[in-house]
Design an enzyme around this catalytic site. Structure first.
Site, PDB file in Angstrom:
ATOM      1  N   LEU A 341     -31.042  18.136  10.273  1.00 32.68           N
ATOM      2  CA  LEU A 341     -31.435  19.117   9.255  1.00 32.68           C
ATOM      3  C   LEU A 341     -30.216  19.803   8.665  1.00 32.68           C
ATOM      4  O   LEU A 341     -29.194  19.958   9.340  1.00 32.68           O
ATOM      5  CB  LEU A 341     -32.344  20.193   9.863  1.00 32.68           C
ATOM      6  N   CYS A 342     -30.323  20.250   7.430  1.00 34.34           N
ATOM      7  CA  CYS A 342     -29.243  21.001   6.793  1.00 34.34           C
ATOM      8  C   CYS A 342     -29.334  22.463   7.227  1.00 34.34           C
ATOM      9  O   CYS A 342     -29.556  23.368   6.414  1.00 34.34           O
ATOM     10  CB  CYS A 342     -29.354  20.862   5.281  1.00 34.34           C
ATOM     11  N   GLU A 343     -29.243  22.656   8.511  1.00 35.14           N
ATOM     12  CA  GLU A 343     -29.399  23.967   9.152  1.00 35.14           C
ATOM     13  C   GLU A 343     -28.538  23.931  10.398  1.00 35.14           C
ATOM     14  O   GLU A 343     -28.727  23.048  11.238  1.00 35.14           O
ATOM     15  CB  GLU A 343     -30.851  24.156   9.617  1.00 35.14           C
ATOM     16  N   ASN A 380     -36.795  19.634   4.998  1.00 36.34           N
ATOM     17  CA  ASN A 380     -35.849  18.580   4.608  1.00 36.34           C
ATOM     18  C   ASN A 380     -36.557  17.243   4.371  1.00 36.34           C
ATOM     19  O   ASN A 380     -35.924  16.185   4.383  1.00 36.34           O
ATOM     20  CB  ASN A 380     -34.770  18.366   5.688  1.00 36.34           C
TER      21      ASN A 380
END
Ligand SMILES: *Cc1c(COP(=O)(O)O)cnc(C)c1O
Length: 424
Positions: A341-343, A380
């Protein structure tokens, strides 16, 4: 204590040929042995019943196993009611322990004959207006406020919890409900979550039993059951001592004999609504190491991410990790095990000492059987994984397929663009 994996490397090598990682794997044998032990621990109470908290693991195949042992379902939403109905759990085998309840959910719960557990005193009028009557059997959720302590340990903070009625309100609620025709009453409370101590249920039982005696005396209602709800925890960490369900059952029995029996209430049934305890240890997330990254820290990238298991990202929870085939290797590498994830909080472990991991290794993330898959989401554009049951005979059965892009786009189906997306 060493945390064991319920599947062998050899079994896993076979399973992944049929079902690619990531997936949640469940242990049928473990589930069955655990539910049997729970029933035995409370067998002293003739009315005892476990209502499995469906939200923990909402898979009909798994809930069905518990049903074989006489478990009902604790539901708190429309779809959980539908799921229970589909496997034949109906009527008073359903406890509807909802809160902030939408009208249509009370309508369905009433239609199915579920026991309704009211979270608030204002819900009496709301329920009556919604379904047109007050059921004969009704339950109220209690919240004494303050801090819930065992000796000097703070277990949880009911005073800060949105659930349940105050002491004054539950007395008032019982009087109103009795006037409106309710005959059999239940009391419910959930005061601490994931307790890893044999004292939680007995302590909670004391609070509820004493309250029940007062309620029966002062309002004249018949108390049919006391629902200790969920909250029995599991040892996520290797150094935690697991709960002893027999000791817990015995502890509740002692309080029952001390408080309820002398008050002439020896016919009260004990109910539980366990979720985590029923399924948590009997599920794991199986994922493959697909990248290693050496920057300011050492990262192992796996093919699962927080959408498959949210607890570490959401609560910073510890989930033990076993690198399959390397159980006896020294844990001399410090890794962050991350998803895609872009987290930056998408990490299953931070600074975890593990054996040296190579690309292609299978990582088993432990104790995902409850509040694991269930908390999944699609951020996402990531898809939910499959769920697989490791049966008692060692074979693997698919009990939920993995999502496909068509599932992700399904709610565009009423638009032209949707038809295109779904075909891709
Ligand atoms: C979540 C929940 C449970 C189950 O809790 P566990 O911690 O999984 O045992 C039981 N009852 C209610 C009302 C719940 O919301």
């Amino acid at each position: 204590m060493k945390k064991e994996v319920f599947v062998t490397k050899e079994q896993l090598d076979e399973i992944v040929k049929e079902f690619p990682t990531p997936f949640h794997l469940y242990d049928e044998k473990g589930i069955r042995e655990n539910v049997k032990a729970l029933k035995e621990a409370f067998a002293w109470n003739p009315g005892y019943k476990e209502y499995f908290a469906v939200k923990a693991t909402p898979n009909p195949f798994l809930v069905q196993i518990l049903k074989e042992y006489g478990c009902g379902c604790d539901c708190s939403s429309y779809t959980e009611l539908i799921l229970s109905d589909a496997i034949g759990v109906r009527g008073e085998d359903i406890m509807f322990s909802s809160n902030d309840t939408p009208a249509e959910e009370y309508v369905l719960a009433d239609k199915m004959g579920a026991i309704i557990n009211l979270d608030d005193i204002t819900h009496i009028d709301f329920l009556e207006q919604t379904i047109g009557h007050i059921p004969e059997t009704i339950s109220c959720r209690y919240n004494p406020g303050g801090l819930f302590k065992i000796s000097n340990d703070i277990m949880d903070n009911p005073g800060d919890s949105k659930f349940g009625m105050t002491t004054e309100q539950i007395f008032e609620a019982f009087k109103i409900l009795k006037e409106k025709g309710a005959k059999d009453f239940g009391i419910h409370a959930f005061l601490a979550s994931n307790t890893v101590t044999n004292d939680y249920y007995p302590m909670l039982a004391k609070v509820l039993f004493e309250q029940a005696v007062r309620l029966q005396r002062e309002t004249g209602v018949h108390i049919k059951f006391i629902n200790l709800s969920g909250g029995i925890g599991i040892p996520y960490k290797p150094d935690q001592e697991p709960n002893d369900i027999r000791a817990i059952g015995d502890g509740v029995r002692r309080v029952y004999e001390e408080v309820l029996v002398p008050a002439g209430m020896g016919d009260v049934a004990i109910y539980t609504e366990l979720g985590r305890y029923m399924m948590g240890p009997y599920g794991c997330l199986v994922t493959t190491a697909i990248h290693e990254k050496h920057t300011h820290k050492e990262y192992i990238g796996v093919d699962a991410c927080a959408v498959n298991l949210m607890r570490p990202a959401m609560y910073g929870s510890y989930h033990h990790i076993t690198v399959m085939g390397k159980e006896d290797w020294p844990c001399n590498h410090k890794y962050d095990v991350s998803g895609s994830l872009c987290e930056n909080n998408d990490k299953f472990a931070i600074d975890r000492m593990l054996p040296k991991i190579d690309k292609g290794d299978y990582l088993v993330i432990h104790d995902t059987g409850a509040h694991g898959f269930a908390m999944g989401y699609n951020y996402n554009g990531k898809l939910r994984s499959a769920e697989v049951l490791l049966r008692e005979d060692g074979t693997a059965q698919l009990i939920r397929r993995a999502e496909t892009p068509a599932d992700y786009f399904a709610t565009f189906d009423c638009f032209d663009i949707g038809k295109k997306l779904i075909q891709k």
